[in-house]
Design a protein around this motif. Structure first.
Motif: not given
Length: 242
Positions: A227-236
């Motif tokens: 994932p490219r964004t920090d928010r998506a990385r955190d969610f996943l």
């Protein structure tokens, strides 16, 4: 097939959707994921005007979504919807549930509606349940009946609003298998779900929402693996470790 531009939605003081842009091509399967309260279901419900947007534009097949009346009824006939809680008529049999809308809305004869309903119930794996009332079916069987009911209208596209969230865990797979089959057959689909395995397996594109905005979108393997964004990385990191 579906084009959304600058979509905004408020519930009172709460700004639920912020300038959302989204395109869904014919035959494409777009899976919308994100934390609870991120606006996923509201976006899905705006696409066939179960929720009215406050500003922005939604086009289906090049035509703006109508505000009301017969034109809106025609749109809803062309864009099927499957809900969390099935919404079947409890006083009618499963077969009657699937037959009703094609006869009332499309003007299909009873004989044709019944023939199509039997075919669709077989397609979703519950042909033997046709004569039962919904309360006698499991949750997974009821949701498959709801999918058959939506398909009976021969829709151009299908919307799924968290179709497995009300199911016991062992019933989730049977519904996702039907949806995977629809995707493989080329049905245009927008699916709001928490089922990450389905998103990776069946989606052409994953849309990640947070705070009423589309934060990231991409092909499933790329999104889940890098994932490219920090928010998506955190969610996943949170949802894939549970």
């Amino acid at each position: 097939m579906i084009r959304v531009r600058g979509l905004n939605k408020w519930f009172g003081e709460h700004h639920v959707l912020h300038d959302v842009d989204l395109d869904v091509a014919r035959g494409e399967v777009v899976v919308v994921i994100g934390p609870s309260g991120s606006g996923k279901s509201t976006l899905c419900r705006c696409l066939n005007r179960l929720e009215a947007a406050d500003s922005g534009e939604i086009l289906v097949d090049g035509v703006p979504v109508p505000a009301e009346g017969r034109a809106l009824a025609r749109l809803r006939a062309d864009v099927g919807m499957v809900f969390q809680n099935f919404n079947l008529f409890q006083h009618k049999t499963v077969l009657e549930n699937v037959m009703l809308a094609p006869m009332k809305v499309r003007g299909v004869s009873r004989a044709e509606a019944e023939r199509t309903a039997h075919e669709l119930l077989a397609r979703v794996g519950i042909a033997e349940q046709a004569g039962k009332q919904p309360a006698r079916l499991s949750g997974g069987q009821q949701q498959r009946a709801a999918i058959a009911r939506a398909l009976a209208m021969r829709p151009k596209a299908m919307l799924f609003d968290e179709p497995t969230s009300a199911l016991d865990p062992e019933m989730v797979g049977e519904v996702l298998d039907v949806m995977t089959g629809l995707a493989a057959d080329g049905m245009t689909m927008v699916v709001v779900t928490h089922e990450m395995g389905f998103a990776r397996r069946a989606a052409d594109r994953v849309v990640f929402m947070d705070g009423g905005r589309i934060v990231e979108t991409g092909e499933p393997n790329a999104f889940f693996d890098s994932p490219r964004t920090d928010r998506a990385r955190d969610f996943l990191a949170k949802v894939l470790t549970h």
